[in-house]
Write a protein that holds these residues in place. Structure first.
Motif, PDB file in Angstrom:
ATOM      1  N   GLY A   1       0.795  -1.216   0.000  1.00 41.75           N
ATOM      2  CA  GLY A   1       0.000   0.000   0.000  1.00 41.75           C
ATOM      3  C   GLY A   1       0.830   1.270   0.000  1.00 41.75           C
ATOM      4  O   GLY A   1       0.289   2.373  -0.098  1.00 41.75           O
ATOM      5  N   GLN A   2       2.169   1.122   0.128  1.00 44.16           N
ATOM      6  CA  GLN A   2       3.044   2.289   0.184  1.00 44.16           C
ATOM      7  C   GLN A   2       4.026   2.328  -0.997  1.00 44.16           C
ATOM      8  O   GLN A   2       4.992   3.086  -0.985  1.00 44.16           O
ATOM      9  CB  GLN A   2       3.812   2.292   1.510  1.00 44.16           C
ATOM     10  CG  GLN A   2       2.895   2.360   2.717  1.00 44.16           C
ATOM     11  CD  GLN A   2       3.635   2.411   4.048  1.00 44.16           C
ATOM     12  OE1 GLN A   2       3.126   1.980   5.065  1.00 44.16           O
ATOM     13  NE2 GLN A   2       4.832   2.952   4.054  1.00 44.16           N
ATOM     14  N   GLU A   3       3.743   1.523  -2.023  1.00 43.57           N
ATOM     15  CA  GLU A   3       4.666   1.445  -3.161  1.00 43.57           C
ATOM     16  C   GLU A   3       4.783   2.773  -3.914  1.00 43.57           C
ATOM     17  O   GLU A   3       5.869   3.121  -4.397  1.00 43.57           O
ATOM     18  CB  GLU A   3       4.217   0.349  -4.127  1.00 43.57           C
ATOM     19  CG  GLU A   3       4.260  -1.057  -3.566  1.00 43.57           C
ATOM     20  CD  GLU A   3       2.971  -1.481  -2.871  1.00 43.57           C
ATOM     21  OE1 GLU A   3       2.855  -2.669  -2.512  1.00 43.57           O
ATOM     22  OE2 GLU A   3       2.069  -0.615  -2.696  1.00 43.57           O
ATOM     23  N   ALA A   4       3.689   3.505  -4.030  1.00 47.41           N
ATOM     24  CA  ALA A   4       3.733   4.788  -4.744  1.00 47.41           C
ATOM     25  C   ALA A   4       4.652   5.759  -4.025  1.00 47.41           C
ATOM     26  O   ALA A   4       5.427   6.491  -4.657  1.00 47.41           O
ATOM     27  CB  ALA A   4       2.332   5.375  -4.879  1.00 47.41           C
ATOM     28  N   CYS A   5       4.578   5.768  -2.702  1.00 47.05           N
ATOM     29  CA  CYS A   5       5.403   6.690  -1.922  1.00 47.05           C
ATOM     30  C   CYS A   5       6.880   6.352  -2.067  1.00 47.05           C
ATOM     31  O   CYS A   5       7.712   7.231  -2.333  1.00 47.05           O
ATOM     32  CB  CYS A   5       4.981   6.633  -0.453  1.00 47.05           C
ATOM     33  SG  CYS A   5       5.799   7.880   0.573  1.00 47.05           S
TER      34      CYS A   5
ATOM     35  N   LEU B   1      17.582  18.598   2.876  1.00 47.09           N
ATOM     36  CA  LEU B   1      16.913  17.389   3.352  1.00 47.09           C
ATOM     37  C   LEU B   1      15.477  17.335   2.839  1.00 47.09           C
ATOM     38  O   LEU B   1      14.720  18.292   2.984  1.00 47.09           O
ATOM     39  CB  LEU B   1      16.910  17.360   4.887  1.00 47.09           C
ATOM     40  CG  LEU B   1      16.147  16.216   5.549  1.00 47.09           C
ATOM     41  CD1 LEU B   1      16.838  14.886   5.296  1.00 47.09           C
ATOM     42  CD2 LEU B   1      15.983  16.466   7.046  1.00 47.09           C
ATOM     43  N   VAL B   2      15.115  16.222   2.240  1.00 49.02           N
ATOM     44  CA  VAL B   2      13.733  15.973   1.832  1.00 49.02           C
ATOM     45  C   VAL B   2      13.208  14.867   2.734  1.00 49.02           C
ATOM     46  O   VAL B   2      13.604  13.711   2.610  1.00 49.02           O
ATOM     47  CB  VAL B   2      13.646  15.550   0.352  1.00 49.02           C
ATOM     48  CG1 VAL B   2      12.192  15.307  -0.047  1.00 49.02           C
ATOM     49  CG2 VAL B   2      14.286  16.595  -0.546  1.00 49.02           C
ATOM     50  N   LEU B   3      12.350  15.228   3.667  1.00 51.37           N
ATOM     51  CA  LEU B   3      11.825  14.264   4.640  1.00 51.37           C
ATOM     52  C   LEU B   3      10.400  13.888   4.276  1.00 51.37           C
ATOM     53  O   LEU B   3       9.515  14.740   4.262  1.00 51.37           O
ATOM     54  CB  LEU B   3      11.858  14.849   6.055  1.00 51.37           C
ATOM     55  CG  LEU B   3      11.311  13.922   7.149  1.00 51.37           C
ATOM     56  CD1 LEU B   3      12.120  12.635   7.246  1.00 51.37           C
ATOM     57  CD2 LEU B   3      11.270  14.645   8.502  1.00 51.37           C
ATOM     58  N   LEU B   4      10.203  12.611   3.977  1.00 53.60           N
ATOM     59  CA  LEU B   4       8.856  12.106   3.720  1.00 53.60           C
ATOM     60  C   LEU B   4       8.318  11.462   4.985  1.00 53.60           C
ATOM     61  O   LEU B   4       8.865  10.464   5.464  1.00 53.60           O
ATOM     62  CB  LEU B   4       8.854  11.085   2.574  1.00 53.60           C
ATOM     63  CG  LEU B   4       8.844  11.747   1.191  1.00 53.60           C
ATOM     64  CD1 LEU B   4      10.221  11.683   0.574  1.00 53.60           C
ATOM     65  CD2 LEU B   4       7.814  11.113   0.299  1.00 53.60           C
ATOM     66  N   VAL B   5       7.278  12.061   5.530  1.00 51.81           N
ATOM     67  CA  VAL B   5       6.615  11.499   6.708  1.00 51.81           C
ATOM     68  C   VAL B   5       5.503  10.596   6.203  1.00 51.81           C
ATOM     69  O   VAL B   5       4.502  11.072   5.654  1.00 51.81           O
ATOM     70  CB  VAL B   5       6.046  12.616   7.610  1.00 51.81           C
ATOM     71  CG1 VAL B   5       5.335  12.004   8.808  1.00 51.81           C
ATOM     72  CG2 VAL B   5       7.166  13.544   8.070  1.00 51.81           C
ATOM     73  N   GLU B   6       5.696   9.301   6.342  1.00 51.64           N
ATOM     74  CA  GLU B   6       4.715   8.333   5.863  1.00 51.64           C
ATOM     75  C   GLU B   6       3.657   8.123   6.951  1.00 51.64           C
ATOM     76  O   GLU B   6       3.819   7.282   7.840  1.00 51.64           O
ATOM     77  CB  GLU B   6       5.404   7.020   5.501  1.00 51.64           C
ATOM     78  CG  GLU B   6       6.397   7.185   4.371  1.00 51.64           C
ATOM     79  CD  GLU B   6       7.098   5.905   4.016  1.00 51.64           C
ATOM     80  OE1 GLU B   6       6.987   5.437   2.869  1.00 51.64           O
ATOM     81  OE2 GLU B   6       7.778   5.336   4.900  1.00 51.64           O
ATOM     82  N   ASN B   7       2.616   8.923   6.882  1.00 52.53           N
ATOM     83  CA  ASN B   7       1.533   8.811   7.857  1.00 52.53           C
ATOM     84  C   ASN B   7       0.631   7.653   7.426  1.00 52.53           C
ATOM     85  O   ASN B   7      -0.337   7.835   6.698  1.00 52.53           O
ATOM     86  CB  ASN B   7       0.753  10.121   7.930  1.00 52.53           C
ATOM     87  CG  ASN B   7      -0.285  10.104   9.039  1.00 52.53           C
ATOM     88  OD1 ASN B   7      -0.552   9.078   9.661  1.00 52.53           O
ATOM     89  ND2 ASN B   7      -0.888  11.254   9.289  1.00 52.53           N
TER      90      ASN B   7
ATOM     91  N   ASP C   1      -1.407  12.724  -1.189  1.00 54.31           N
ATOM     92  CA  ASP C   1      -2.020  11.403  -1.096  1.00 54.31           C
ATOM     93  C   ASP C   1      -0.915  10.390  -1.374  1.00 54.31           C
ATOM     94  O   ASP C   1      -0.394  10.310  -2.486  1.00 54.31           O
ATOM     95  CB  ASP C   1      -3.139  11.298  -2.136  1.00 54.31           C
ATOM     96  CG  ASP C   1      -3.848   9.945  -2.124  1.00 54.31           C
ATOM     97  OD1 ASP C   1      -3.327   8.988  -1.510  1.00 54.31           O
ATOM     98  OD2 ASP C   1      -4.920   9.841  -2.752  1.00 54.31           O
ATOM     99  N   GLY C   2      -0.546   9.614  -0.369  1.00 50.88           N
ATOM    100  CA  GLY C   2       0.550   8.670  -0.511  1.00 50.88           C
ATOM    101  C   GLY C   2       0.256   7.504  -1.418  1.00 50.88           C
ATOM    102  O   GLY C   2       1.170   6.726  -1.745  1.00 50.88           O
ATOM    103  N   THR C   3      -1.000   7.344  -1.858  1.00 48.58           N
ATOM    104  CA  THR C   3      -1.335   6.280  -2.807  1.00 48.58           C
ATOM    105  C   THR C   3      -1.388   6.791  -4.238  1.00 48.58           C
ATOM    106  O   THR C   3      -1.705   6.037  -5.151  1.00 48.58           O
ATOM    107  CB  THR C   3      -2.689   5.631  -2.449  1.00 48.58           C
ATOM    108  OG1 THR C   3      -3.747   6.569  -2.663  1.00 48.58           O
ATOM    109  CG2 THR C   3      -2.721   5.169  -0.999  1.00 48.58           C
TER     110      THR C   3
END
Length: 432
Positions: free
Chosen positions: A121-125, A246-252, A285-287
Protein backbone atom coordinates in the motif's frame (compact mmCIF):
# COMPACT_ATOMS: atom_id res chain seq x y z
CA UNK A 1 2.19 82.21 36.72
CA UNK A 2 2.22 79.38 34.19
CA UNK A 3 1.04 80.17 30.77
CA UNK A 4 -2.26 78.56 29.85
CA UNK A 5 -2.00 75.92 27.13
CA UNK A 6 -4.39 77.15 24.52
CA UNK A 7 -3.70 74.25 22.11
CA UNK A 8 -5.01 71.50 24.37
CA UNK A 9 -8.20 71.23 22.33
CA UNK A 10 -6.11 70.31 19.30
CA UNK A 11 -4.68 67.30 21.17
CA UNK A 12 -8.05 65.71 21.88
CA UNK A 13 -8.44 62.52 19.82
CA UNK A 14 -10.99 62.47 17.04
CA UNK A 15 -13.14 59.33 17.65
CA UNK A 16 -13.87 58.77 13.96
CA UNK A 17 -10.24 59.17 12.93
CA UNK A 18 -9.15 56.88 15.75
CA UNK A 19 -11.57 54.12 14.65
CA UNK A 20 -10.40 54.45 11.04
CA UNK A 21 -6.78 54.20 12.15
CA UNK A 22 -7.43 51.08 14.21
CA UNK A 23 -9.37 49.52 11.35
CA UNK A 24 -6.48 50.11 8.96
CA UNK A 25 -4.08 48.48 11.39
CA UNK A 26 -6.28 45.43 11.74
CA UNK A 27 -6.71 45.00 7.97
CA UNK A 28 -3.00 45.35 7.22
CA UNK A 29 -0.68 42.98 9.08
CA UNK A 30 2.42 44.39 10.66
CA UNK A 31 5.60 44.11 8.66
CA UNK A 32 7.11 41.68 11.17
CA UNK A 33 4.12 39.30 11.26
CA UNK A 34 4.34 35.96 9.43
CA UNK A 35 1.68 33.74 7.98
CA UNK A 36 2.09 30.08 7.05
CA UNK A 37 0.14 27.73 4.86
CA UNK A 38 0.43 23.98 4.30
CA UNK A 39 -0.54 23.09 0.70
CA UNK A 40 -2.68 19.97 0.52
CA UNK A 41 -2.65 18.36 -2.93
CA UNK A 42 -5.02 15.50 -2.17
CA UNK A 43 -8.21 15.14 -4.18
CA UNK A 44 -9.96 13.71 -1.13
CA UNK A 45 -9.45 14.28 2.57
CA UNK A 46 -10.72 11.34 4.59
CA UNK A 47 -11.55 12.23 8.16
CA UNK A 48 -11.93 9.22 10.42
CA UNK A 49 -12.21 9.15 14.18
CA UNK A 50 -11.28 5.94 15.98
CA UNK A 51 -12.33 5.11 19.49
CA UNK A 52 -11.15 2.41 21.81
CA UNK A 53 -13.85 0.11 23.19
CA UNK A 54 -13.73 -2.76 25.65
CA UNK A 55 -15.79 -5.90 25.17
CA UNK A 56 -15.26 -8.19 28.13
CA UNK A 57 -11.53 -8.67 28.50
CA UNK A 58 -10.86 -7.56 24.94
CA UNK A 59 -9.99 -4.04 23.78
CA UNK A 60 -10.49 -3.05 20.16
CA UNK A 61 -10.82 -0.01 17.93
CA UNK A 62 -13.96 1.07 16.10
CA UNK A 63 -14.50 3.78 13.50
CA UNK A 64 -16.69 6.36 15.19
CA UNK A 65 -17.18 8.69 12.22
CA UNK A 66 -16.10 9.08 8.62
CA UNK A 67 -17.53 7.96 5.28
CA UNK A 68 -15.95 4.59 4.48
CA UNK A 69 -18.06 3.98 1.36
CA UNK A 70 -16.68 6.75 -0.87
CA UNK A 71 -15.16 5.60 -4.16
CA UNK A 72 -11.50 6.33 -4.78
CA UNK A 73 -10.79 9.61 -6.59
CA UNK A 74 -8.82 9.76 -9.86
CA UNK A 75 -5.09 10.39 -9.82
CA UNK A 76 -3.97 14.01 -9.99
CA UNK A 77 -2.28 14.92 -13.27
CA UNK A 78 1.49 15.29 -12.83
CA UNK A 79 3.09 18.61 -13.70
CA UNK A 80 6.27 16.90 -14.80
CA UNK A 81 5.99 13.21 -15.68
CA UNK A 82 5.92 12.03 -19.27
CA UNK A 83 4.10 8.96 -20.56
CA UNK A 84 7.29 6.90 -20.48
CA UNK A 85 8.21 8.04 -16.98
CA UNK A 86 4.77 7.18 -15.63
CA UNK A 87 5.01 3.68 -17.09
CA UNK A 88 8.48 3.29 -15.58
CA UNK A 89 7.23 4.24 -12.10
CA UNK A 90 4.28 1.86 -12.53
CA UNK A 91 6.74 -0.95 -13.32
CA UNK A 92 8.89 -0.13 -10.28
CA UNK A 93 5.78 -0.34 -8.11
CA UNK A 94 4.82 -3.71 -9.60
CA UNK A 95 8.36 -5.00 -9.06
CA UNK A 96 8.26 -3.75 -5.46
CA UNK A 97 5.03 -5.60 -4.70
CA UNK A 98 5.94 -8.84 -6.51
CA UNK A 99 9.29 -8.92 -4.75
CA UNK A 100 7.62 -8.58 -1.35
CA UNK A 101 5.13 -11.32 -2.26
CA UNK A 102 8.09 -13.58 -3.10
CA UNK A 103 9.69 -12.69 0.23
CA UNK A 104 6.49 -13.62 2.08
CA UNK A 105 6.47 -17.02 0.34
CA UNK A 106 10.13 -17.56 1.22
CA UNK A 107 9.39 -16.73 4.84
CA UNK A 108 6.59 -19.29 4.94
CA UNK A 109 8.99 -21.83 3.46
CA UNK A 110 11.39 -21.14 6.38
CA UNK A 111 14.01 -19.77 4.00
CA UNK A 112 14.10 -16.31 5.60
CA UNK A 113 16.21 -15.69 8.69
CA UNK A 114 14.39 -13.36 11.07
CA UNK A 115 11.34 -11.24 10.22
CA UNK A 116 10.11 -9.40 7.14
CA UNK A 117 8.66 -5.90 6.91
CA UNK A 118 6.26 -5.03 4.12
CA UNK A 119 5.34 -1.79 2.37
CA UNK A 120 2.03 -3.04 1.00
CA UNK A 121 0.00 0.00 0.00
CA UNK A 122 3.04 2.29 0.18
CA UNK A 123 4.67 1.44 -3.16
CA UNK A 124 3.73 4.79 -4.74
CA UNK A 125 5.40 6.69 -1.92
CA UNK A 126 8.65 4.69 -2.00
CA UNK A 127 9.10 4.38 -5.76
CA UNK A 128 7.86 7.78 -6.96
CA UNK A 129 9.84 9.71 -4.34
CA UNK A 130 13.14 7.94 -5.12
CA UNK A 131 12.44 8.39 -8.85
CA UNK A 132 12.60 12.17 -8.30
CA UNK A 133 16.23 12.02 -7.15
CA UNK A 134 19.19 12.64 -9.44
CA UNK A 135 22.37 10.56 -9.60
CA UNK A 136 24.37 12.67 -7.12
CA UNK A 137 21.50 12.78 -4.60
CA UNK A 138 21.29 10.42 -1.64
CA UNK A 139 18.53 8.36 -0.04
CA UNK A 140 18.21 6.69 3.35
CA UNK A 141 15.30 4.20 3.13
CA UNK A 142 13.38 2.79 6.07
CA UNK A 143 12.15 -0.78 6.46
CA UNK A 144 9.07 -0.26 4.22
CA UNK A 145 10.92 1.60 1.47
CA UNK A 146 12.30 -1.36 -0.41
CA UNK A 147 10.85 0.16 -3.56
CA UNK A 148 13.26 3.08 -3.23
CA UNK A 149 16.24 0.70 -3.04
CA UNK A 150 15.06 -0.95 -6.27
CA UNK A 151 14.80 2.43 -8.00
CA UNK A 152 18.33 3.28 -6.83
CA UNK A 153 19.78 0.17 -8.46
CA UNK A 154 19.56 -2.77 -6.06
CA UNK A 155 18.08 -5.92 -7.58
CA UNK A 156 15.29 -8.07 -6.13
CA UNK A 157 17.86 -10.82 -5.55
CA UNK A 158 19.91 -8.43 -3.38
CA UNK A 159 16.92 -7.85 -1.12
CA UNK A 160 15.86 -11.49 -1.02
CA UNK A 161 19.40 -12.70 -0.28
CA UNK A 162 19.70 -10.06 2.42
CA UNK A 163 16.66 -11.44 4.26
CA UNK A 164 17.98 -14.98 3.80
CA UNK A 165 21.45 -13.99 5.10
CA UNK A 166 23.13 -15.37 1.98
CA UNK A 167 26.82 -14.91 1.23
CA UNK A 168 25.97 -12.92 -1.88
CA UNK A 169 23.77 -10.41 -0.05
CA UNK A 170 24.84 -6.76 0.22
CA UNK A 171 26.10 -7.41 3.78
CA UNK A 172 27.62 -10.82 2.89
CA UNK A 173 25.24 -12.62 5.24
CA UNK A 174 26.07 -10.52 8.29
CA UNK A 175 22.56 -9.15 8.64
CA UNK A 176 19.16 -10.74 8.02
CA UNK A 177 17.04 -7.61 7.69
CA UNK A 178 16.96 -4.36 5.72
CA UNK A 179 20.19 -2.87 7.09
CA UNK A 180 22.10 -2.54 3.85
CA UNK A 181 23.16 0.28 1.58
CA UNK A 182 25.83 1.40 -0.86
CA UNK A 183 27.68 4.66 -0.26
CA UNK A 184 30.13 4.16 -3.11
CA UNK A 185 27.97 3.70 -6.22
CA UNK A 186 24.26 4.07 -5.45
CA UNK A 187 24.35 6.78 -2.73
CA UNK A 188 22.14 4.70 -0.42
CA UNK A 189 22.58 4.98 3.36
CA UNK A 190 21.70 1.81 5.26
CA UNK A 191 18.48 1.93 7.28
CA UNK A 192 18.84 2.42 11.03
CA UNK A 193 16.42 0.56 13.28
CA UNK A 194 16.44 3.32 15.88
CA UNK A 195 13.67 5.44 14.42
CA UNK A 196 14.58 8.95 13.41
CA UNK A 197 18.35 8.45 13.47
CA UNK A 198 18.58 8.56 9.67
CA UNK A 199 17.49 12.21 9.66
CA UNK A 200 20.64 13.71 11.24
CA UNK A 201 22.78 11.23 9.28
CA UNK A 202 21.33 12.40 5.95
CA UNK A 203 21.61 16.02 7.08
CA UNK A 204 25.30 15.32 7.67
CA UNK A 205 25.63 13.92 4.15
CA UNK A 206 24.16 17.13 2.75
CA UNK A 207 26.48 19.24 4.90
CA UNK A 208 29.50 17.22 3.75
CA UNK A 209 28.55 17.70 0.10
CA UNK A 210 28.10 21.44 0.59
CA UNK A 211 31.53 21.73 2.21
CA UNK A 212 32.80 20.16 -1.02
CA UNK A 213 31.04 22.85 -3.02
CA UNK A 214 27.91 20.99 -4.11
CA UNK A 215 24.24 21.33 -3.13
CA UNK A 216 22.54 17.94 -3.21
CA UNK A 217 19.20 16.54 -2.12
CA UNK A 218 19.19 13.93 0.63
CA UNK A 219 15.96 12.01 1.07
CA UNK A 220 14.80 9.90 3.97
CA UNK A 221 11.57 8.67 5.49
CA UNK A 222 9.92 8.49 8.90
CA UNK A 223 6.59 7.06 10.02
CA UNK A 224 3.90 8.82 12.00
CA UNK A 225 5.11 7.09 15.17
CA UNK A 226 8.80 7.68 14.60
CA UNK A 227 8.09 11.33 13.76
CA UNK A 228 7.52 11.95 17.48
CA UNK A 229 11.02 10.84 18.50
CA UNK A 230 13.49 13.35 19.86
CA UNK A 231 16.18 12.68 17.29
CA UNK A 232 13.68 13.50 14.52
CA UNK A 233 13.28 17.00 15.96
CA UNK A 234 17.02 17.43 16.49
CA UNK A 235 17.95 16.27 13.00
CA UNK A 236 15.29 18.30 11.22
CA UNK A 237 16.07 21.40 13.25
CA UNK A 238 19.76 21.04 12.39
CA UNK A 239 18.93 20.71 8.68
CA UNK A 240 16.69 23.79 8.88
CA UNK A 241 19.22 25.95 10.73
CA UNK A 242 22.04 24.91 8.40
CA UNK A 243 19.78 25.26 5.33
CA UNK A 244 20.56 21.72 4.14
CA UNK A 245 18.77 19.98 1.27
CA UNK A 246 16.91 17.39 3.35
CA UNK A 247 13.73 15.97 1.83
CA UNK A 248 11.82 14.26 4.64
CA UNK A 249 8.86 12.11 3.72
CA UNK A 250 6.62 11.50 6.71
CA UNK A 251 4.71 8.33 5.86
CA UNK A 252 1.53 8.81 7.86
CA UNK A 253 0.24 5.26 7.48
CA UNK A 254 -2.22 5.65 10.38
CA UNK A 255 -0.68 3.05 12.72
CA UNK A 256 2.42 3.33 14.91
CA UNK A 257 2.68 -0.44 15.34
CA UNK A 258 -0.73 -0.97 16.96
CA UNK A 259 -1.39 2.61 18.13
CA UNK A 260 -3.72 4.63 15.87
CA UNK A 261 -2.77 8.15 14.85
CA UNK A 262 -5.67 9.62 16.85
CA UNK A 263 -3.92 8.45 20.04
CA UNK A 264 -0.39 9.28 18.98
CA UNK A 265 -0.40 13.01 18.14
CA UNK A 266 -2.76 15.96 18.50
CA UNK A 267 -2.08 18.00 15.35
CA UNK A 268 -4.47 17.40 12.48
CA UNK A 269 -1.68 17.03 9.93
CA UNK A 270 1.92 16.10 10.65
CA UNK A 271 3.00 18.55 7.94
CA UNK A 272 2.02 21.32 10.37
CA UNK A 273 5.16 20.51 12.33
CA UNK A 274 7.20 22.06 9.51
CA UNK A 275 5.98 25.47 10.71
CA UNK A 276 7.99 25.12 13.92
CA UNK A 277 11.19 24.73 11.90
CA UNK A 278 10.44 27.54 9.45
CA UNK A 279 10.52 25.20 6.45
CA UNK A 280 7.92 24.31 3.79
CA UNK A 281 5.48 21.52 4.58
CA UNK A 282 3.13 19.90 2.07
CA UNK A 283 0.53 17.14 2.16
CA UNK A 284 0.02 14.53 -0.56
CA UNK A 285 -2.02 11.40 -1.10
CA UNK A 286 0.55 8.67 -0.51
CA UNK A 287 -1.33 6.28 -2.81
CA UNK A 288 -1.09 8.70 -5.76
CA UNK A 289 2.32 8.35 -7.46
CA UNK A 290 1.81 11.59 -9.41
CA UNK A 291 1.30 13.66 -6.26
CA UNK A 292 4.25 12.02 -4.50
CA UNK A 293 6.59 12.55 -7.44
CA UNK A 294 5.63 16.18 -8.02
CA UNK A 295 6.08 17.12 -4.35
CA UNK A 296 9.37 15.22 -4.15
CA UNK A 297 10.68 16.82 -7.33
CA UNK A 298 9.82 20.32 -6.09
CA UNK A 299 11.63 19.54 -2.82
CA UNK A 300 14.65 18.12 -4.65
CA UNK A 301 14.89 21.22 -6.86
CA UNK A 302 14.72 23.45 -3.76
CA UNK A 303 17.60 21.44 -2.31
CA UNK A 304 19.66 21.83 -5.49
CA UNK A 305 19.10 25.60 -5.35
CA UNK A 306 20.39 25.68 -1.78
CA UNK A 307 17.01 26.65 -0.32
CA UNK A 308 16.95 24.12 2.51
CA UNK A 309 14.73 21.28 3.73
CA UNK A 310 11.16 20.29 2.89
CA UNK A 311 8.75 18.13 4.89
CA UNK A 312 6.29 16.07 2.82
CA UNK A 313 3.48 14.27 4.61
CA UNK A 314 2.21 11.31 2.57
CA UNK A 315 -1.12 10.00 3.85
CA UNK A 316 -2.08 6.35 3.30
CA UNK A 317 -2.54 3.21 5.37
CA UNK A 318 -0.17 0.36 6.15
CA UNK A 319 -2.00 -2.61 4.64
CA UNK A 320 -0.25 -5.28 6.70
CA UNK A 321 0.86 -5.50 10.29
CA UNK A 322 4.04 -3.96 11.62
CA UNK A 323 5.96 -7.06 10.49
CA UNK A 324 5.09 -10.52 9.21
CA UNK A 325 4.42 -11.78 12.73
CA UNK A 326 1.72 -9.11 13.25
CA UNK A 327 -1.72 -10.01 11.86
CA UNK A 328 -3.00 -6.44 12.46
CA UNK A 329 -6.23 -7.69 14.02
CA UNK A 330 -6.50 -4.36 15.85
CA UNK A 331 -7.35 -2.56 12.58
CA UNK A 332 -11.12 -2.30 11.95
CA UNK A 333 -12.02 -4.34 8.88
CA UNK A 334 -13.99 -1.41 7.45
CA UNK A 335 -10.80 0.65 7.32
CA UNK A 336 -8.98 -2.10 5.46
CA UNK A 337 -11.80 -2.22 2.90
CA UNK A 338 -11.71 1.56 2.46
CA UNK A 339 -7.98 1.60 1.72
CA UNK A 340 -8.10 -1.48 -0.51
CA UNK A 341 -10.18 0.64 -2.88
CA UNK A 342 -7.22 3.02 -2.91
CA UNK A 343 -4.60 0.44 -3.78
CA UNK A 344 -1.84 2.56 -5.39
CA UNK A 345 -1.07 -0.02 -8.08
CA UNK A 346 -4.69 -0.61 -9.09
CA UNK A 347 -5.31 3.14 -9.24
CA UNK A 348 -2.21 3.63 -11.37
CA UNK A 349 -3.20 0.76 -13.65
CA UNK A 350 -6.64 2.29 -14.18
CA UNK A 351 -5.05 5.68 -14.87
CA UNK A 352 -2.71 4.32 -17.54
CA UNK A 353 -5.25 1.98 -19.19
CA UNK A 354 -8.60 3.71 -18.91
CA UNK A 355 -7.90 7.41 -18.30
CA UNK A 356 -4.80 8.18 -20.37
CA UNK A 357 -5.05 5.06 -22.58
CA UNK A 358 -1.26 4.87 -22.67
CA UNK A 359 -1.30 1.10 -22.14
CA UNK A 360 -3.58 -1.43 -23.81
CA UNK A 361 -4.78 -4.43 -21.78
CA UNK A 362 -2.43 -6.64 -23.81
CA UNK A 363 0.55 -4.35 -23.15
CA UNK A 364 -0.27 -4.22 -19.45
CA UNK A 365 -0.55 -8.01 -19.30
CA UNK A 366 2.86 -8.38 -20.94
CA UNK A 367 4.39 -5.78 -18.61
CA UNK A 368 3.09 -7.68 -15.57
CA UNK A 369 4.27 -11.00 -17.02
CA UNK A 370 7.74 -9.52 -17.57
CA UNK A 371 7.92 -8.41 -13.93
CA UNK A 372 6.85 -11.86 -12.76
CA UNK A 373 9.49 -13.54 -14.95
CA UNK A 374 12.14 -11.25 -13.51
CA UNK A 375 11.07 -11.96 -9.94
CA UNK A 376 11.04 -15.72 -10.53
CA UNK A 377 14.54 -15.64 -12.04
CA UNK A 378 15.81 -13.47 -9.19
CA UNK A 379 14.19 -15.73 -6.60
CA UNK A 380 15.87 -18.81 -8.10
CA UNK A 381 19.27 -17.14 -7.95
CA UNK A 382 18.71 -16.05 -4.35
CA UNK A 383 17.50 -19.47 -3.19
CA UNK A 384 20.35 -21.35 -4.87
CA UNK A 385 23.02 -18.98 -3.54
CA UNK A 386 25.24 -20.40 -0.76
CA UNK A 387 25.21 -19.41 2.87
CA UNK A 388 28.37 -17.66 4.13
CA UNK A 389 31.28 -19.70 5.44
CA UNK A 390 31.62 -19.48 9.25
CA UNK A 391 35.13 -18.03 9.07
CA UNK A 392 33.86 -15.13 6.93
CA UNK A 393 32.27 -13.66 10.06
CA UNK A 394 35.74 -12.41 11.04
CA UNK A 395 35.98 -10.24 7.93
CA UNK A 396 34.98 -6.62 7.84
CA UNK A 397 35.09 -6.11 11.60
CA UNK A 398 38.22 -3.99 11.50
CA UNK A 399 39.69 -1.97 8.67
CA UNK A 400 42.89 -3.64 7.59
CA UNK A 401 45.63 -1.67 5.85
CA UNK A 402 44.43 -0.57 2.44
CA UNK A 403 40.92 -1.98 2.77
CA UNK A 404 39.40 1.24 1.53
CA UNK A 405 40.24 4.85 0.90
CA UNK A 406 38.29 7.75 2.36
CA UNK A 407 38.20 10.69 -0.01
CA UNK A 408 35.79 13.51 -0.97
CA UNK A 409 33.02 12.40 -3.29
CA UNK A 410 32.37 15.72 -5.03
CA UNK A 411 35.68 17.57 -4.73
CA UNK A 412 38.10 19.00 -2.20
CA UNK A 413 36.61 21.56 0.18
CA UNK A 414 37.29 25.10 -0.97
CA UNK A 415 39.10 27.13 1.67
CA UNK A 416 40.30 30.67 2.10
CA UNK A 417 42.34 32.33 4.76
CA UNK A 418 40.50 33.05 7.96
CA UNK A 419 41.49 35.02 11.04
CA UNK A 420 44.79 34.14 12.66
CA UNK A 421 46.46 30.95 11.54
CA UNK A 422 43.27 29.02 10.83
CA UNK A 423 41.59 28.50 7.48
CA UNK A 424 37.88 28.08 7.00
CA UNK A 425 35.87 26.59 4.17
CA UNK A 426 33.92 29.03 2.05
CA UNK A 427 30.76 27.14 2.92
CA UNK A 428 31.47 27.51 6.63
CA UNK A 429 32.19 31.23 6.25
CA UNK A 430 28.90 31.60 4.35
CA UNK A 431 27.00 30.18 7.32
CA UNK A 432 28.08 32.96 9.66
Amino acid sequence: MAKKNTSSSKLKPNPKARRAQLGARRSKPAAHSRTYSIPDYRLEKPDFILRQVRVGDQVRYEVESGDLLKPAPPLRESKYLSKQQLIEIYRWMLLNRRMESALEALYKQSKVVGGVYFGLGQEACSCASAYALQKDDWVGPMIRNQGSTLVRGFSPRDIMMQYMAKAGSPTKGRDASSHFGDHLQRNVVSPISTLGDLIPVLAGVALGARLQGKNIAVMTYIGDGGQSTGVTYEGLNFAAVQNLGLVLLVENNLWAYSTPSDMQFRVKDLAERAIAYGIPGVIVDGTDACQVYDAARDAVERAHRGEGPTLIEAKMMRMKGHAIHDAAEYVPKSMFEYWRKRDPILRFENYLLNVKKWLTPAQNKELIAGVEREIEAEREIAVSSPMPQPESALGGVYCEDGCHEIKPKYGMPKVKAGKGRFKQSEAAVHLK
